[in-house]
Design an enzyme around this catalytic site. Sequence first.
Site, mmCIF file in Angstrom:
data_model
loop_
_atom_site.group_PDB
_atom_site.id
_atom_site.type_symbol
_atom_site.label_atom_id
_atom_site.label_comp_id
_atom_site.label_asym_id
_atom_site.label_seq_id
_atom_site.Cartn_x
_atom_site.Cartn_y
_atom_site.Cartn_z
ATOM 1 N N GLU A 115 0.803 -1.291 -0.068
ATOM 2 C CA GLU A 115 -0.036 -0.052 0.098
ATOM 3 C C GLU A 115 0.893 1.515 -0.056
ATOM 4 O O GLU A 115 0.504 2.133 -0.733
ATOM 5 C CB GLU A 115 -0.750 -0.044 0.990
ATOM 6 C CG GLU A 115 -1.680 1.231 1.563
ATOM 7 C CD GLU A 115 -2.673 1.516 0.480
ATOM 8 O OE1 GLU A 115 -2.973 2.697 0.108
ATOM 9 O OE2 GLU A 115 -3.198 0.716 -0.262
ATOM 10 N N VAL A 119 10.195 6.778 2.392
ATOM 11 C CA VAL A 119 11.229 7.243 2.992
ATOM 12 C C VAL A 119 11.539 8.608 3.254
ATOM 13 O O VAL A 119 11.255 9.377 2.073
ATOM 14 C CB VAL A 119 12.830 6.467 2.210
ATOM 15 C CG1 VAL A 119 14.117 6.888 2.541
ATOM 16 C CG2 VAL A 119 12.646 4.846 1.855
ATOM 17 N N GLY A 127 19.534 3.799 -0.513
ATOM 18 C CA GLY A 127 19.229 2.344 -0.516
ATOM 19 C C GLY A 127 18.061 1.848 0.307
ATOM 20 O O GLY A 127 17.623 0.646 0.286
ATOM 21 N N ASN A 156 5.083 10.083 -11.260
ATOM 22 C CA ASN A 156 5.952 9.922 -10.329
ATOM 23 C C ASN A 156 7.096 8.708 -11.354
ATOM 24 O O ASN A 156 7.322 7.819 -11.220
ATOM 25 C CB ASN A 156 5.879 8.891 -9.278
ATOM 26 C CG ASN A 156 6.662 8.968 -8.088
ATOM 27 O OD1 ASN A 156 7.931 9.316 -8.545
ATOM 28 N ND2 ASN A 156 6.163 8.379 -7.104
ATOM 29 N N TYR A 163 11.004 1.047 -9.982
ATOM 30 C CA TYR A 163 10.370 -0.206 -10.140
ATOM 31 C C TYR A 163 10.700 -1.028 -11.229
ATOM 32 O O TYR A 163 10.690 -2.446 -11.308
ATOM 33 C CB TYR A 163 8.983 0.195 -9.969
ATOM 34 C CG TYR A 163 8.526 0.744 -8.726
ATOM 35 C CD1 TYR A 163 9.305 0.613 -7.585
ATOM 36 C CD2 TYR A 163 7.443 1.593 -8.636
ATOM 37 C CE1 TYR A 163 8.861 1.362 -6.465
ATOM 38 C CE2 TYR A 163 7.412 2.450 -7.612
ATOM 39 C CZ TYR A 163 7.988 2.087 -6.461
ATOM 40 O OH TYR A 163 7.461 2.882 -5.398
#
Length: 192
Positions: A115, A119, A127, A156, A163
């Site tokens: 979901e 960071v 990382g 984004n 990804y």
Amino acid sequence: MASNSRRDAPLGSGHTIRQASAEDIPSVLWMIQLFAEHRNEPCALKIGEKELLRDGFGEEKYFHLLVAELNSDPQESTSPPDLRSSKMVKNERLVGYALYFFNYSTWEGRVLFLEDLFVRQQYRNTGFGTALMRECAKVAKTKDCQRMVWQVLDSNTKAFDLYERIGGKCLREWLTIRMDKKEMEKFIFSSE
């Protein structure tokens, strides 16, 4: 999901990715608020500590939570002023979180749905995002999930880059449909 734009550098041994505890909830709630602000939706947050504790650590668990934690206290220069002054935040060493739950595919079986992945700003590109994603993949493998799924805003591009690099596939033919509480109530009592 907030992410970074370049290949993550190895973290080394200065961090831990672990399952969150109830004591982490004030810090996680603060990071959820930071995430809402990052998405330019500072007033979108409708839950608090009570709901997170009930739904993540209560009798019936609706989500699981990983946190990224520094193994030592952050230096004065890396801690943002708002973190030091916040009464809500208890643990300055928490730098990110991943909130996930399990779903089910009628064709394939178990699915881990990620979901949120967040960071804190000053720890991006180091990382932590990749480490949280990797730990989610390990959980999915351990739970015999057939896949791991998450969503990303089409704007984004930084997240898309990460990804795709780690093996994620964008399923552009699938669109998310959402019905909010108000619409659910109308639908329940409608003649449709």
